[in-house]
Design a protein around this motif. Sequence first.
Motif, PDB file in Angstrom:
ATOM      1  N   LEU A 144       0.761  -1.266  -0.107  1.00  0.00           N
ATOM      2  CA  LEU A 144      -0.004  -0.168   0.022  1.00  0.00           C
ATOM      3  C   LEU A 144       0.835   1.344  -0.158  1.00  0.00           C
ATOM      4  CD1 LEU A 144      -2.809   1.413   0.365  1.00  0.00           C
ATOM      5  CD2 LEU A 144      -2.752   1.113   2.426  1.00  0.00           C
ATOM      6  N   ILE A 145       1.786   1.124   0.668  1.00  0.00           N
ATOM      7  CA  ILE A 145       2.948   2.259   0.600  1.00  0.00           C
ATOM      8  C   ILE A 145       3.485   2.591  -0.477  1.00  0.00           C
ATOM      9  CG2 ILE A 145       5.273   3.149   1.775  1.00  0.00           C
ATOM     10  CD1 ILE A 145       4.627   1.574   4.138  1.00  0.00           C
ATOM     11  N   ARG A 148       0.640   4.179  -3.019  1.00  0.00           N
ATOM     12  CA  ARG A 148       0.372   5.591  -2.554  1.00  0.00           C
ATOM     13  C   ARG A 148       1.666   6.554  -3.195  1.00  0.00           C
ATOM     14  NH1 ARG A 148      -1.995   4.424   3.617  1.00  0.00           N
ATOM     15  NH2 ARG A 148      -3.988   4.423   3.110  1.00  0.00           N
ATOM     16  N   ASN A 149       2.874   5.845  -3.040  1.00  0.00           N
ATOM     17  CA  ASN A 149       4.075   7.022  -3.544  1.00  0.00           C
ATOM     18  C   ASN A 149       3.801   6.884  -4.969  1.00  0.00           C
ATOM     19  OD1 ASN A 149       5.155   7.427  -0.912  1.00  0.00           O
ATOM     20  ND2 ASN A 149       6.457   5.213  -1.180  1.00  0.00           N
ATOM     21  N   THR A 151       1.282   6.770  -6.546  1.00  0.00           N
ATOM     22  CA  THR A 151      -0.155   7.608  -6.969  1.00  0.00           C
ATOM     23  C   THR A 151       0.291   9.146  -6.771  1.00  0.00           C
ATOM     24  OG1 THR A 151      -1.610   5.957  -6.190  1.00  0.00           O
ATOM     25  CG2 THR A 151      -2.406   8.219  -6.051  1.00  0.00           C
ATOM     26  N   THR A 152       1.167   9.522  -5.761  1.00  0.00           N
ATOM     27  CA  THR A 152       1.728  10.928  -5.604  1.00  0.00           C
ATOM     28  C   THR A 152       2.578  11.348  -6.796  1.00  0.00           C
ATOM     29  OG1 THR A 152       1.644  10.402  -3.139  1.00  0.00           O
ATOM     30  CG2 THR A 152       3.127  12.237  -4.210  1.00  0.00           C
TER      31      THR A 152
END
Length: 202
Positions: A144-145, A148-149, A151-152
């Motif tokens: 998930l990390i 998210r990175n 996605t950023t």
Amino acid sequence: MTKPLIVGVSGASGLIYAVRALKYLLAADYSIELVASRATYMVWQAEENIRMPTDPEEQELFWREKAGIMQGGTLNCHRWNDVGDNIASGSFRTLGMIVIPCSMSTVAKIATGLSSDLLERASDVQIKEGKPLVVVPRETPFSLIHLRNLTTLAEAGVKIVPAIPAWYHHPQTIEDLVDFVVARALDTLDIDCIPLKRWKSS
């Protein structure tokens, strides 16, 4: 004179992706500014039992030998920790930058604006200047990390091209699979220098 392309190589497994990208880019006479992270040295040792030189001129010869392109294009190598080098400046004009392969550690540092080395700083500059930046993550599974990175980065305009090959072009070798990924990554920079059988409907 054609603006150079920055090629970043991080400490992810799969250095063959960087080697094949350089092979085609140099053969097509592109100008390359290359920066390999400190972890890349360890990956060369782990994957190939090879010591990558630290001196930029020796490193240029090293990469050319690995790519099998001794003539053609221009290749300038940079020290991983020289954050004051030309590619760290927004005034240095480029075609963009590709990080291939890109470790999830590097993804995280770019996503948070952490410029602790030249590769990260050059990537940060591409984003702030609105220039093309492509990352080729080579990791599985994504946590998930990681997602998210990524996605950023995508929200900041970075193109994400995971090292996922296809089979519709009937690959016969490992290089065929690698070249597909490299070609798709370069497509996002509008660079077409790899002979690739592209999809056609029947």
